[in-house]
Motif scaffolding. Structure first.
Motif, PDB file in Angstrom:
ATOM      1  N   ALA A 289       0.532  -1.120  -0.137  1.00  0.00           N
ATOM      2  CA  ALA A 289       0.005   0.335  -0.125  1.00  0.00           C
ATOM      3  C   ALA A 289       0.644   1.513   0.084  1.00  0.00           C
ATOM      4  O   ALA A 289       0.936   2.092  -0.374  1.00  0.00           O
ATOM      5  N   SER A 290       1.812   1.389   0.996  1.00  0.00           N
ATOM      6  CA  SER A 290       2.505   2.197   0.864  1.00  0.00           C
ATOM      7  C   SER A 290       3.702   3.049  -0.574  1.00  0.00           C
ATOM      8  O   SER A 290       3.817   3.845  -0.771  1.00  0.00           O
ATOM      9  N   ASP A 292       2.396   1.976  -3.275  1.00  0.00           N
ATOM     10  CA  ASP A 292       1.758   2.352  -4.275  1.00  0.00           C
ATOM     11  C   ASP A 292       1.692   3.535  -3.880  1.00  0.00           C
ATOM     12  O   ASP A 292       1.278   4.356  -4.755  1.00  0.00           O
ATOM     13  N   ALA A 293       1.202   4.113  -3.543  1.00  0.00           N
ATOM     14  CA  ALA A 293       1.216   5.202  -3.308  1.00  0.00           C
ATOM     15  C   ALA A 293       2.333   6.231  -3.493  1.00  0.00           C
ATOM     16  O   ALA A 293       1.852   7.277  -4.095  1.00  0.00           O
ATOM     17  N   GLN A 296       2.217   6.244  -7.230  1.00  0.00           N
ATOM     18  CA  GLN A 296       1.060   7.326  -7.354  1.00  0.00           C
ATOM     19  C   GLN A 296       1.702   8.472  -7.606  1.00  0.00           C
ATOM     20  O   GLN A 296       2.000   9.480  -8.667  1.00  0.00           O
ATOM     21  N   ALA A 297       1.935   8.882  -6.592  1.00  0.00           N
ATOM     22  CA  ALA A 297       2.501   9.754  -5.725  1.00  0.00           C
ATOM     23  C   ALA A 297       3.535  11.302  -7.488  1.00  0.00           C
ATOM     24  O   ALA A 297       2.694  11.789  -7.766  1.00  0.00           O
TER      25      ALA A 297
END
Lengths: 480, 480
Positions: A289-290, A292-293, A296-297
């Protein structure tokens, strides 16, 4: 000689019939073949040293051989000239020790690379050198050639993953340099001299390798970009934001992507439109999750800046695998379509766009409209630039040998003009001797010859490889 | 000779009066002093090469000198014997180029380390080599000695931060090896031979250095632990969870912490009770909050496992600075209290507890109850083990020289028995020649001498340093 060698390694440790020697005297792609006196398979470093001492006394050439997966003909004997004793390392395959606290593993040189990776993983550690031949190449060979591969962007070349070596020197002395230290400033760094020396300075029998924490999560994205310049600007964004989490940044062009889709079943390009494609991977010890975040950023930033025309992030492990499968389909696709004159170029990352442009122009000045495929480990500045012929075009190509030579020179010249190299990760072996003679400054060749002379004055170890002859440059074998 | 040299570098580029030469012939701690023919300050690599050619022709010894901050007497001439020409690099101080996309900077060897760091930072990049003398040491000197420092755990030694070199060889030829490539497998790696060679193989005049993204956040914690074994187990937890975010893992013992509190105003130990102290730093390109969360998670795990008796995380930049200030107060505190016989030991990380125990027992067998201070870069396995005398005890110490020698041997013997080294980051210079003779295997010394002979057959470059004499080992200067 055979009797004396058998007395050292035992009858089962020596192969001398043509049939038994066949896998050792021909390179794995079947491109070059030579003759050997015999193949000797020592079971211990001491046996290896005794074999070398016997060869030194009798003036017999020695050819150290690992898994025989060289792409440059560096691991097989030449044809003609005195026949060497091939010293195969396959019986030296012990994992000697693993120290998870010090993050090191000590191995025999004959260990298969994949075995070392698996042993490290059993202890929750990563041995970070990874490459196509890892199921058959040996650790000693990867060290002798300073092998590259897919881990370089984050973990460096093989050179950066070796802490200590055990080497049988050309006079048969064993150097025990199996230190497991991260800091040691006591004289010349001898280890780095043997790494990448391609068996010309001694026979590597053991090594201490660095381990890393095993990454537990990854994020993978596919980006469409309009040109290489946009790709390297996106690379800068990823480096600034993600630091060492960035573990792959691979670029291919549209022609290359199309060939993969055409020839490899089930492959599809998730986003297109830009003309160039980038696969990005982040890896870390945290969770998906972190990562992918973070991915994405950076992607949003890159889209805002107009560097990326479109992008998709793999939403599951299956999707991540599917993205990688496109990249991994390159070799299969190209073999099915025609003939690749693949280069192993590296240039500074900032010079990649100029290199691709000038090399493309140069090869198209030779063959107008020639197809060019690009497969780049962009994060390392390593570009496999591929002037490409369909089988049909290849069949009717006039003066093929001369044209191929001109094309290869044009690509190498373009790289060298930008501060690049003609062999980024595959080494010199036999194939690149002409380029060594053509491009290496005389002062550099002179230093290398002085080192060779100091370590192997009788020129017995892998003679005729790595260093070009002193006189006129050899011109054959430049495109085998 | 002086006239000929002045003709090359100009009258202002040559110093020959005793007063002018004084800062160049005495080491910065005032421990060793020698004589030189003159000091020459070339303004270009070409001038440096012409100076070296003149020296080669006339058989004049050459001593390359950077910022003269060696801790081992490696940068000043010996007293007695033929006087060398000292070649100072201070006029060679251009930043030649910076390439933020390729993450490289090309510099003259005479650039001060702090200048290179500052230039990189102006471009949002980090040059990761950092050490106490960075305000005056020169890049060329850090390369010639493969300097360590505080960045090693995350970014490696100086060796790992150099991509290319420009070197004037002992015959006066310039080798332009200023490549900015991350992959280049074309022959022996000559760069690594010069890195750490302490001026004995040539004169480094320029370098291409690697840059990294500038970290934007850090988290710093102070841990109290019961023993070194608990500290290395906590280190393993941090490595597994935080990977390359872990940028410092420093350990000191209670006696050392107490001295800092006693002598350096404003320092206090935030948590105690365990007897040993660890400072941990995480750094990354993200923000503080996520780093502090990662720190907290590992600390909770370590507390649960009983590895850490107590811990505190700096809640502000001021608190983080205060934690580092304790660690940085070590030298000042020890100088105020007495005499330190500091070692520069490295052992495998897993062997640090055994090393501390056996070295402590060994020195206390010589002086019962001797105070031992420990300051360890634990993440690198680098332990500054400090047998310590109060001024009062030092004054009354009988047979001081012999006792000091026995203590130093005891510490080095303990390190070597555990696969360690007597010089982790400071080099050999003059000080550690006896240890080179005592501990280095003959086969290793023989290889180093063969290399020296191949590059500098007349032994003109920094003669008498790095390599011990072939005959009986020198025994003086072992504890200067």
């Amino acid at each position: 000689m055979l009797e004396k060698l058998a007395a050292i390694v035992g009858a089962s440790g020596i192969l001398s019939s043509a049939a038994d020697m066949a896998p050792f005297v021909e390179d794995w792609r079947g491109l070059s073949q030579g003759e050997a006196l015999c193949v000797v398979l020592p079971a211990t470093p001491e046996q290896a040293a005794e074999v070398v001492r016997l060869c030194a006394r009798t003036g017999t050439p020695v050819l150290p051989q690992g898994g025989n997966t060289s792409l440059c003909g560096g691991a097989v004997p030449p044809s003609g000239g005195p026949r060497p004793v091939i010293v195969g390392l396959q019986r030296l395959r012990r994992i000697r020790a693993i120290d998870p606290v010090n993050d090191t593993i000590t191995v025999d040189a004959g260990c298969v690379l994949a075995t070392v990776q698996a042993t490290a993983a059993e202890h929750g550690r990563l041995y970070a050198v990874s490459l196509g031949a890892e199921g058959s190449c040996q650790v000693g060979g990867t060290i002798a050639t300073n092998a590259g591969g897919t881990g370089v962007l984050r973990y460096g070349n093989t050179r950066d993953n070796v802490l200590g070596l055990e080497v049988v020197l050309p006079d048969g002395t064993i150097w025990d340099g199996l230190t497991a230290l991260r800091k040691n400033n006591t004289g010349y760094d001898l280890k780095h001299l043997f790494i990448g020396s391609e068996g010309t300075l001694g026979l590597i029998t053991g090594a201490v390798l660095k381990l890393h924490p095993l990454p537990t999560a990854r994020s993978v994205a596919w980006l469409s970009v309009a040109e290489p310049q946009a790709a390297i600007e996106a690379l800068s964004l990823f480096r600034a934001s993600c630091g060492s989490r960035l573990s792959a940044f691979e670029m291919i062009n549209d022609s290359q992507a199309a060939l993969v889709v055409k020839h490899v079943p089930g492959r599809r390009i998730p986003v297109t439109g830009g003309g160039w494609h980038v696969l990005v991977e982040l890896a870390d010890t945290g969770n998906e999750a972190s990562l992918d975040a973070a991915m994405q950023a950076v992607l949003e930033d890159a889209l805002d800046r107009g560097l990326v025309t479109d992008a998709v992030v793999g939403a599951s492990e299956a999707q991540r695998e599917a993205l990688w499968a496109v990249r991994h389909g390159v070799s299969e696709a190209n073999k099915k379509e025609g003939v690749s004159l693949t280069s192993d170029t590296a240039v500074p990352i900032s010079a990649v766009p100029a290199f691709i442009a000038s090399a493309t122009a140069a090869v198209r000045a030779i063959i107008p409209g020639l197809t060019v495929l690009v497969v780049a480990h962009l994060g390392d500045g390593n570009v496999h630039f591929i002037p490409f012929f369909s089988f049909a075009a290849w069949e009717v190509l006039a003066e093929r040998e001369a044209i191929v030579q001109r094309i290869r020179h044009a690509v190498d010249d373009a790289a060298m003009a930008l501060g690049g190299t003609f062999s980024a990760e595959h080494g010199v072996g036999a194939t690149h001797l002409p380029e060594m003679a053509r491009y290496k400054p005389p002062v550099e060749l002179a230093m290398m010859r002085a080192i060779k002379q100091a370590f192997d004055p009788s020129d017995l170890f892998n003679s005729g490889r790595l260093l070009p002859l002193r006189a006129t440059a050899p011109t054959s074998a430049s495109h085998s």
